[in-house]
Design a protein around this motif. Structure first.
Motif, PDB file in Angstrom:
ATOM      1  N   PRO A   7      41.055   1.675  14.074  1.00  0.00           N
ATOM      2  CA  PRO A   7      40.046   1.755  15.198  1.00  0.00           C
ATOM      3  C   PRO A   7      38.637   2.570  15.002  1.00  0.00           C
ATOM      4  N   SER A   8      38.605   2.662  13.220  1.00  0.00           N
ATOM      5  CA  SER A   8      36.929   3.016  13.132  1.00  0.00           C
ATOM      6  C   SER A   8      36.577   1.499  13.342  1.00  0.00           C
ATOM      7  N   VAL A   9      36.400   0.506  13.355  1.00  0.00           N
ATOM      8  CA  VAL A   9      35.955  -0.936  13.303  1.00  0.00           C
ATOM      9  C   VAL A   9      36.396  -1.269  14.503  1.00  0.00           C
ATOM     10  N   GLY A  10      36.789  -1.485  15.754  1.00  0.00           N
ATOM     11  CA  GLY A  10      37.675  -1.239  16.660  1.00  0.00           C
ATOM     12  C   GLY A  10      39.027  -2.002  17.033  1.00  0.00           C
ATOM     13  N   GLY A  11      39.494  -1.452  15.900  1.00  0.00           N
ATOM     14  CA  GLY A  11      40.944  -2.094  16.019  1.00  0.00           C
ATOM     15  C   GLY A  11      41.877  -1.242  16.977  1.00  0.00           C
ATOM     16  N   GLN A  12      42.514  -1.990  17.561  1.00  0.00           N
ATOM     17  CA  GLN A  12      43.433  -0.918  18.566  1.00  0.00           C
ATOM     18  C   GLN A  12      44.760  -1.272  18.032  1.00  0.00           C
ATOM     19  N   ARG A  13      45.903  -2.624  17.311  1.00  0.00           N
ATOM     20  CA  ARG A  13      46.789  -2.548  16.743  1.00  0.00           C
ATOM     21  C   ARG A  13      47.471  -1.267  16.109  1.00  0.00           C
ATOM     22  N   ALA A  14      48.982  -1.702  16.413  1.00  0.00           N
ATOM     23  CA  ALA A  14      49.608  -0.397  15.949  1.00  0.00           C
ATOM     24  C   ALA A  14      49.916  -0.777  14.658  1.00  0.00           C
ATOM     25  N   PRO A  15      50.580   0.076  13.399  1.00  0.00           N
ATOM     26  CA  PRO A  15      51.398  -0.707  12.243  1.00  0.00           C
ATOM     27  C   PRO A  15      52.765  -1.465  12.713  1.00  0.00           C
ATOM     28  N   ASP A  16      52.877  -1.983  12.392  1.00  0.00           N
ATOM     29  CA  ASP A  16      54.082  -3.247  12.469  1.00  0.00           C
ATOM     30  C   ASP A  16      54.201  -4.043  10.998  1.00  0.00           C
ATOM     31  N   ALA A  17      55.344  -4.488  11.067  1.00  0.00           N
ATOM     32  CA  ALA A  17      56.173  -5.205  10.154  1.00  0.00           C
ATOM     33  C   ALA A  17      55.011  -6.371   9.636  1.00  0.00           C
ATOM     34  N   GLU A  18      53.606  -7.144  10.215  1.00  0.00           N
ATOM     35  CA  GLU A  18      53.059  -7.552   9.732  1.00  0.00           C
ATOM     36  C   GLU A  18      51.607  -6.776   8.654  1.00  0.00           C
ATOM     37  N   LEU A  19      51.791  -5.844   9.353  1.00  0.00           N
ATOM     38  CA  LEU A  19      50.541  -4.700   8.015  1.00  0.00           C
ATOM     39  C   LEU A  19      50.565  -5.189   7.122  1.00  0.00           C
ATOM     40  N   GLY A  20      52.269  -5.492   5.921  1.00  0.00           N
ATOM     41  CA  GLY A  20      52.278  -4.937   4.028  1.00  0.00           C
ATOM     42  C   GLY A  20      51.727  -6.143   3.926  1.00  0.00           C
ATOM     43  N   ALA A  21      51.486  -7.882   4.617  1.00  0.00           N
ATOM     44  CA  ALA A  21      50.791  -9.007   4.431  1.00  0.00           C
ATOM     45  C   ALA A  21      49.560  -8.791   4.622  1.00  0.00           C
ATOM     46  N   THR A  22      48.817  -7.929   5.472  1.00  0.00           N
ATOM     47  CA  THR A  22      47.718  -8.337   5.847  1.00  0.00           C
ATOM     48  C   THR A  22      47.001  -8.097   5.549  1.00  0.00           C
ATOM     49  N   LEU A  23      47.500  -6.785   4.415  1.00  0.00           N
ATOM     50  CA  LEU A  23      46.969  -5.710   3.412  1.00  0.00           C
ATOM     51  C   LEU A  23      46.732  -6.507   2.562  1.00  0.00           C
ATOM     52  N   ARG A  24      47.879  -7.442   2.391  1.00  0.00           N
ATOM     53  CA  ARG A  24      47.952  -8.148   0.597  1.00  0.00           C
ATOM     54  C   ARG A  24      47.163  -9.023   1.181  1.00  0.00           C
ATOM     55  N   ASP A  25      47.194  -9.630   1.287  1.00  0.00           N
ATOM     56  CA  ASP A  25      45.806 -11.310   2.107  1.00  0.00           C
ATOM     57  C   ASP A  25      44.605 -10.292   1.461  1.00  0.00           C
ATOM     58  N   PHE A  26      44.320  -9.390   2.810  1.00  0.00           N
ATOM     59  CA  PHE A  26      42.953  -8.286   2.059  1.00  0.00           C
ATOM     60  C   PHE A  26      42.781  -8.452   0.979  1.00  0.00           C
ATOM     61  N   VAL A  27      43.418  -7.572   0.513  1.00  0.00           N
ATOM     62  CA  VAL A  27      43.678  -6.968  -0.460  1.00  0.00           C
ATOM     63  C   VAL A  27      43.062  -8.574  -2.100  1.00  0.00           C
ATOM     64  N   ALA A  28      43.565  -9.265  -1.855  1.00  0.00           N
ATOM     65  CA  ALA A  28      43.589 -10.875  -2.577  1.00  0.00           C
ATOM     66  C   ALA A  28      42.369 -11.548  -2.627  1.00  0.00           C
ATOM     67  N   GLN A  29      41.944 -11.540  -1.471  1.00  0.00           N
ATOM     68  CA  GLN A  29      40.289 -12.490  -0.701  1.00  0.00           C
ATOM     69  C   GLN A  29      39.163 -11.119  -1.830  1.00  0.00           C
ATOM     70  N   GLN A  30      39.074  -9.798  -0.921  1.00  0.00           N
ATOM     71  CA  GLN A  30      38.195  -8.823  -1.595  1.00  0.00           C
ATOM     72  C   GLN A  30      38.653  -8.502  -2.248  1.00  0.00           C
ATOM     73  N   GLN A  31      39.153  -9.400  -3.863  1.00  0.00           N
ATOM     74  CA  GLN A  31      39.350  -8.087  -5.309  1.00  0.00           C
ATOM     75  C   GLN A  31      38.104  -8.075  -5.323  1.00  0.00           C
ATOM     76  N   GLY A  32      37.501  -8.627  -5.713  1.00  0.00           N
ATOM     77  CA  GLY A  32      35.522  -7.885  -6.394  1.00  0.00           C
ATOM     78  C   GLY A  32      35.292  -7.117  -5.354  1.00  0.00           C
ATOM     79  N   PRO A  33      34.789  -6.826  -4.083  1.00  0.00           N
ATOM     80  CA  PRO A  33      33.902  -5.941  -3.744  1.00  0.00           C
ATOM     81  C   PRO A  33      35.095  -4.544  -4.490  1.00  0.00           C
ATOM     82  N   ILE A  34      36.581  -4.626  -3.952  1.00  0.00           N
ATOM     83  CA  ILE A  34      37.321  -3.614  -3.560  1.00  0.00           C
ATOM     84  C   ILE A  34      37.039  -3.044  -5.615  1.00  0.00           C
ATOM     85  N   SER A  35      36.971  -3.656  -6.475  1.00  0.00           N
ATOM     86  CA  SER A  35      37.355  -3.027  -8.430  1.00  0.00           C
ATOM     87  C   SER A  35      35.308  -2.701  -8.155  1.00  0.00           C
ATOM     88  N   ALA A  36      34.721  -3.139  -7.391  1.00  0.00           N
ATOM     89  CA  ALA A  36      33.243  -2.691  -7.694  1.00  0.00           C
ATOM     90  C   ALA A  36      33.819  -0.950  -7.491  1.00  0.00           C
TER      91      ALA A  36
END
Ligand SMILES: C[S@@+](CC[C@H](N)C(=O)[O-])C[C@H]1O[C@@H](n2cnc3c(N)ncnc32)[C@H](O)[C@@H]1O
Length: 302
Positions: A7-36
């Motif tokens: 919600p802090s960036v405009g999202g309105q979707r409640a946690p659902d079955a796709e959340l885990g995979a979406t989070l995994r993809d995000f972390v894989a794509q953003q590994q550099g900035p997240i590690s920093a």
């Protein structure tokens, strides 16, 4: 997209079955900035909701000091937003009953409090709240302060607010804007703030009442650091007339202080507001209030 769930960036979707995979993809794509971020950043928050308790605490101290002007030093002040305690509008509601904050104790009464930014006027639903003496001096100290003019640092501060809590998100954004205008001063210290507290006290006029606050800071200290801080504060109370206000989880209250009865409602994460001051040759420790950690309610004990 992961942002759909935030919600802090405009999202309105409640946690659902796709959340885990979406989070995994995000972390894989953003590994550099997240590690920093993980390597260089620390959790950093600055909660002005605490002003709903800080204000009556200051009012109480001003009253005890015979109406003296107060000088406020906020140890572990983060961006220094609580230095603006007298610039916020505080609204106290209590289901129709009158609330006596700072007056006669009303332990039976739950006071629901909201604090808002944007007006210097105060709207008090709480008839007996005494007006605090003027805040003549104010300073924040922090080994890792947040510069309110540093966009990167303030974005991180905002990122550390729970993403579902839009009220706090918006309140923080407004408080940061106000702090940019007022320029409340925060100094960077070494790992200990004690030397800087002495220097600050040396520069104060004798007529003002110094108040040193720590709120949600002692959990960052080791056991030894906490013991050193407590001893240093008690010495300052005894030798330099400081009033020490410690607003922490109850387990981090001053060592010799008895634990007051916990609030009957919502005690998880409750903040215990303690005052340590010098009276008639003795150091006195008192519990003044319980509050919600983000200021959603206040229970006055003082
Ligand atoms: C949870 S934040 C609380 C900020 C503010 N007091 C409030 O109530 O919103 C904890 C703060 O303590 C600071 N801190 C961490 N270690 C500290 C230390 N040794 N001395 C003083 N402050 C410290 C952090 O940098 C951070 O700003």
């Amino acid at each position: 997209m992961l942002s759909d769930y935030f919600p802090s960036v405009g999202g309105q979707r409640a946690p659902d079955a796709e959340l885990g995979a979406t989070l995994r993809d995000f972390v894989a794509q953003q590994q550099g900035p997240i590690s920093a971020h993980l390597r260089h950043r620390h959790t950093q928050t600055n909660e002005i909701g605490r002003c709903v308790a800080l204000w009556p605490v200051l009012a109480h101290i001003a009253q005890e000091s015979g109406g003296a002007a107060l000088a406020l030093l906020d140890v572990g002040s983060s961006a220094g937003l609580n230095l603006g305690v007298d610039a916020y509008t505080l609204c106290y509601h209590c289901g129709g009953a009158s609330v006596h904050v700072g007056g006669a104790p009303r332990t039976d009464c739950r006071c629901c409090v909201a604090s808002c930014v944007g007006s210097a006027a105060r709207s008090m639903g709480c008839a007996n709240l005494p007006v605090a003496g003027a805040l003549s001096h104010r300073l924040g100290l922090d080994p890792m302060p947040v510069d309110v003019r540093d966009t990167d640092a303030t974005r991180w501060l905002q990122a550390c607010v729970w993403p579902c809590d839009l009220v706090r998100q918006q309140r923080l954004a407004l408080a940061l804007e106000l702090a940019r205008q007022h320029g409340w001063q925060v100094k960077q210290t070494g790992p200990s703030c004690i030397e800087a507290i002495h220097a600050w006290l040396d520069g104060l006029p004798s007529a003002v009442q110094p108040v040193v606050l720590n709120s949600w800071v002692l959990c960052y200290f080791s056991e030894q650091e906490r013991a050193r801080h407590e001893q240093a504060m008690i010495d300052l109370v005894r030798q330099r007339g400081v009033v020490w206000v410690s607003a922490e989880t109850p387990s981090l209250r001053p060592t010799d202080m008895a634990l007051p009865a916990t609030p009957p409602h919502d005690s998880k994460g409750a903040t215990l507001w303690c005052q340590v001051s010098h009276h008639a040759g003795e150091v006195r420790q008192r519990a003044l209030a319980w509050s919600h950690p983000h200021g959603a309610w206040l229970q006055w004990l003082g």
